[in-house]
Enzyme design. Structure first.
Site, PDB file in Angstrom:
ATOM      1  N   SER A  84       5.553 -17.742  19.779  1.00  0.00           N
ATOM      2  CA  SER A  84       4.303 -18.408  20.096  1.00  0.00           C
ATOM      3  C   SER A  84       3.902 -19.490  19.101  1.00  0.00           C
ATOM      4  O   SER A  84       2.939 -20.213  19.326  1.00  0.00           O
ATOM      5  CB  SER A  84       3.184 -17.368  20.179  1.00  0.00           C
ATOM      6  OG  SER A  84       3.028 -16.700  18.933  1.00  0.00           O
ATOM      7  N   LYS A 131      -0.986 -22.875  12.636  1.00  0.00           N
ATOM      8  CA  LYS A 131      -1.091 -22.421  14.014  1.00  0.00           C
ATOM      9  C   LYS A 131      -2.549 -22.133  14.361  1.00  0.00           C
ATOM     10  O   LYS A 131      -3.295 -21.591  13.543  1.00  0.00           O
ATOM     11  CB  LYS A 131      -0.241 -21.162  14.171  1.00  0.00           C
ATOM     12  CG  LYS A 131      -0.140 -20.569  15.571  1.00  0.00           C
ATOM     13  CD  LYS A 131       0.789 -19.364  15.510  1.00  0.00           C
ATOM     14  CE  LYS A 131       1.022 -18.718  16.869  1.00  0.00           C
ATOM     15  NZ  LYS A 131       1.987 -17.600  16.764  1.00  0.00           N
ATOM     16  N   SER A 182       7.895 -14.938  16.991  1.00  0.00           N
ATOM     17  CA  SER A 182       7.078 -16.143  17.153  1.00  0.00           C
ATOM     18  C   SER A 182       7.202 -17.211  16.097  1.00  0.00           C
ATOM     19  O   SER A 182       6.707 -18.317  16.289  1.00  0.00           O
ATOM     20  CB  SER A 182       5.607 -15.745  17.300  1.00  0.00           C
ATOM     21  OG  SER A 182       5.412 -15.011  18.475  1.00  0.00           O
TER      22      SER A 182
END
Length: 447
Positions: A150, A74, A174
């Site tokens: 996220s 990420k 997330s």
């Protein structure tokens, strides 16, 4: 179709597939990505690392099941030589990271090849995955719908078959929410077990580094390697849930809004019971207080991180992020301390309520993936808020710090606006740690 670490590892170790060939195939898939999950490719470093891994494996210097495997992280996680953009124009002129984040160091020590930085909701501040300077991430099952966030790019890249393993972060939902919406496995470990050094923070209290993979065995292998620096993947537990005590939460708070999601949870519990698990109903009257305490802490910590930029770079934030950040300037130090104390009390109360079971089984989200940028959704004639529907069933376990995994439910949604979309079932460890919750998740997956 999601890739399997087991299959790739066997092929790489046997010489059937070299790391260089595997990387070449991976880069081709990532360059052709249609989910907007890719932010940056580290082709030069990855190519060199793949050549090194190819030579090591040819010499018999096998480092374990991640050796030669292409992985992505990420874009909140530092990779030396690359910018950490955090999905925001605020970071557009930031210098490249001087060093790898600690979790990236562990990946490299295990022989993994870090090839890509992947899409994130701006500064990880939201569970939808459709708010970023680079545009929304797109769900591989339906590009008109959200991935969840996220850790949007990590989930989409696994679901699209680009990568067998990705690393994300989970502050309230997330890793688990995008795993649920994209139909992959997402593990949020116990707080603090995977290192956070070199990861851009949202909430120091609630942030967890987590893993996404296509199946529970892949997640188990990756967990065993990465949870202890230098691990080789030798600690996978045998399958089976006979005697495991499963808690089913009875309070209205825990119920999914979507009927198909509720059915998946019921089916998952029935499958576990059929395999010898002992099912107990649990009441948690304190649960309605969790969301307030969660947001009181998370919002205060997020505002503290962004306070200076909100004065000097306000115009570089996405409007939706700005709308959530700016109102937090009123939170006082005493309110923050009160919330932290309440967090500890609530964790103790929930532990006492669940003390008779090993794991909890519930939905990951209140509904499957919704259309991009939708703020509400109609379910059974009622208007439901999208954002809270993606957060409320997962955030209590960031407050407690307990391990939790989202695994695809026994069947996709079969009717209505969510027909054909994945549904996530969440397994939360009360007495079992990560390998235990993954073992329970595997029992659902295999069925």
């Amino acid at each position: 179709m999601a890739l399997s670490i087991r299959d790739l590892s066997l092929a790489l170790r046997s010489g059937e597939l070299s790391p260089t060939e595997h990387l070449r195939d991976t880069l081709e898939r990532l360059r052709g990505d249609t989910t907007n999950s890719v932010v940056t490719l580290d082709e030069e470093r990855a190519t060199a690392d793949a050549a090194t891994a190819t030579a090591e494996i040819a010499r018999g210097e096998w480092r374990g099941p991640l050796h030669g495997l292409a992985v992505g992280v990420k874009d909140l996680i530092d990779v030396a030589g690359l910018q950490t953009l955090c999905g925001s124009d605020v970071m557009a002129d930031s210098p490249p990271a001087a060093a790898d984040a600690a979790i990236v160091t562990r990946l490299r020590e295990a022989g993994a090849i870090v090839v890509a930085k992947l899409h994130t909701q701006e500064f990880a501040y939201g569970p939808t995955g459709d708010t970023s300077a680079s545009g929304p991430a797109l769900n591989p099952h339906d590009p008109t719908r959200i991935t969840g966030g996220s850790s949007s790019g990590p989930a989409a890249a696994v679901a699209a078959g680009h990568l067998a393993l990705t690393v994300g972060t989970d502050t309230g939902a997330s890793v688990r929410t995008p795993a649920a919406l994209c139909g992959v496995v997402g593990l949020k470990p116990t707080r603090g077990v995977l290192p956070k050094e070199g990861v851009f923070p949202l909430s120091d209290t609630y942030d967890h580094v987590g893993l996404l993979a296509g199946d529970t065995h892949s997640a188990s292998v990756a967990w065993d390697v990465l949870s202890r620096s230098g691990g080789t993947g030798g600690g996978i537990q045998p399958p089976g849930v006979s005697g495991v005590r499963v808690g089913v939460l009875t309070d209205p708070y825990w119920q999914a809004a979507d009927p198909g999601t509720r059915t998946n949870v019921t089916e998952a519990v029935a499958l576990l019971e059929k395999q010898g698990a002992q099912v107990t109903e649990i009441a948690t009257p304190m649960v309605d207080r969790f969301a307030k305490i969660y947001f009181d802490v998370c919002n205060a910590e997020a505002y503290a991180t962004h306070r200076a930029w909100l004065k000097t770079r306000r115009g570089d934030y996405q409007p939706a992020t700005l709308e959530r950040l700016e109102p937090n300037d009123h939170i006082t130090a005493s309110e923050y301390v009160d919330a932290q104390r309440a967090r500890l009390r609530l964790t103790t109360a929930l532990r006492q309520a669940c003390d008779s079971v090993d794991v909890l089984v519930l939905a990951t989200t209140r509904q499957p993936a919704t259309p991009l940028h939708a703020t509400t959704v109609q379910i059974d004639g009622r208007t439901a808020p999208v954002r809270m529907g993606l957060l409320e069933l997962t955030l209590p376990f960031n407050v407690t710090g307990w391990p939790a995994v989202s695994v695809p439910g026994p069947s996709p949604a079969t009717s209505g606006q969510f027909a054909g979309l994945p549904v996530g079932v969440q397994i939360v460890g009360v007495r079992l740690e990560e390998r235990g919750v993954l073992r329970v998740a595997a029992a659902i997956e295999r069925s």
